[in-house]
Structures are given as structure tokens and as C-alpha cells.
Design a protein around this motif. Structure first.
Motif, mmCIF file in Angstrom:
data_model
loop_
_atom_site.group_PDB
_atom_site.id
_atom_site.type_symbol
_atom_site.label_atom_id
_atom_site.label_comp_id
_atom_site.label_asym_id
_atom_site.label_seq_id
_atom_site.Cartn_x
_atom_site.Cartn_y
_atom_site.Cartn_z
ATOM 1 N N TYR A 5 0.814 -1.212 0.000
ATOM 2 C CA TYR A 5 0.000 0.000 0.000
ATOM 3 C C TYR A 5 0.852 1.267 0.000
ATOM 4 N N LYS A 6 2.096 1.147 -0.463
ATOM 5 C CA LYS A 6 2.968 2.325 -0.509
ATOM 6 C C LYS A 6 2.355 3.489 -1.284
ATOM 7 N N ARG A 38 0.459 -4.022 7.411
ATOM 8 C CA ARG A 38 1.232 -5.273 7.332
ATOM 9 C C ARG A 38 1.213 -5.859 5.919
ATOM 10 N N CYS A 39 0.721 -5.085 4.954
ATOM 11 C CA CYS A 39 0.619 -5.523 3.543
ATOM 12 C C CYS A 39 -0.253 -6.761 3.385
ATOM 13 N N GLU A 40 -1.288 -6.861 4.206
ATOM 14 C CA GLU A 40 -2.231 -7.962 4.093
ATOM 15 C C GLU A 40 -3.406 -7.521 3.223
ATOM 16 N N PRO A 41 -4.086 -8.481 2.604
ATOM 17 C CA PRO A 41 -5.212 -8.115 1.731
ATOM 18 C C PRO A 41 -6.388 -7.537 2.516
ATOM 19 N N VAL A 42 -7.065 -6.598 1.888
ATOM 20 C CA VAL A 42 -8.312 -6.050 2.420
ATOM 21 C C VAL A 42 -9.369 -6.172 1.322
ATOM 22 N N SER A 43 -10.610 -5.971 1.682
ATOM 23 C CA SER A 43 -11.692 -6.165 0.718
ATOM 24 C C SER A 43 -11.666 -5.095 -0.377
ATOM 25 N N GLU A 59 -4.443 1.765 -8.836
ATOM 26 C CA GLU A 59 -2.980 1.749 -8.786
ATOM 27 C C GLU A 59 -2.418 2.941 -8.015
ATOM 28 N N ASP A 60 -3.269 3.906 -7.681
ATOM 29 C CA ASP A 60 -2.855 5.018 -6.822
ATOM 30 C C ASP A 60 -2.936 4.638 -5.345
ATOM 31 N N VAL A 61 -3.466 3.430 -5.067
ATOM 32 C CA VAL A 61 -3.670 2.991 -3.687
ATOM 33 C C VAL A 61 -2.846 1.744 -3.348
ATOM 34 N N ILE A 62 -2.736 0.834 -4.310
ATOM 35 C CA ILE A 62 -2.071 -0.447 -4.059
ATOM 36 C C ILE A 62 -1.204 -0.801 -5.265
#
Length: 68
Positions: A5-6, A38-43, A59-62
Motif C-alpha cells: 500500500y505504498k 502489514r501488507c495484508e489483503p483487504v476487501s 494503482e494510486d492505492v495499491i
């Protein structure tokens, strides 16, 4: 993790917005913010709320960081 999510963290800096403000504005729980940290998936619903809030593309978010 194959995603991070940088781009979102940079977007928050560019918009002069804190993670707490994002949580309040986009109705995101602390546990979900922790997952993103923690770079884990979200919905996709969460990602959609963020994109709608900032009028941006996914792509501006993830970003995908997987191998070739």
C-alpha cells in the motif's frame, strides 16, 4: 506479500491527511488499517471507498510487487 500500500501512504502525505483521518473519512476500521500496514489483503469494498474518496485509480492505492 504480492501487494503493498505504498502508493496509498504517499497519497496521504500528498493530501496532508493522517491515517486516522482516512479511517474516519472512509469509515475504515483500525483492524483494517493494521492489515494494510502489514501488507495484508483487504476487501475490494475498502479499496473502492478509498478510490472514491480521492477520485483516483486502484494503482494510486495499491501496487503489485510479485515476481515475473
Amino acid at each position: 506479500m504480492p501487494f503493498n500500500y505504498k502508493p496509498l501512504w504517499k497519497l496521504l502525505i500528498d493530501k496532508d491527511m493522517t491515517k486516522k483521518q482516512l479511517m474516519e473519512t472512509a469509515n475504515i476500521s483500525k483492524s483494517t488499517m493494521n492489515k494494510m500496514g502489514r501488507c495484508e489483503p483487504v476487501s475490494l469494498d475498502i479499496l473502492d471507498r478509498i478510490c472514491t474518496l480521492f477520485h483516483c485509480k486502484i494503482e494510486d492505492v495499491i501496487e503489485h510487487i510479485g515476481g515475473e
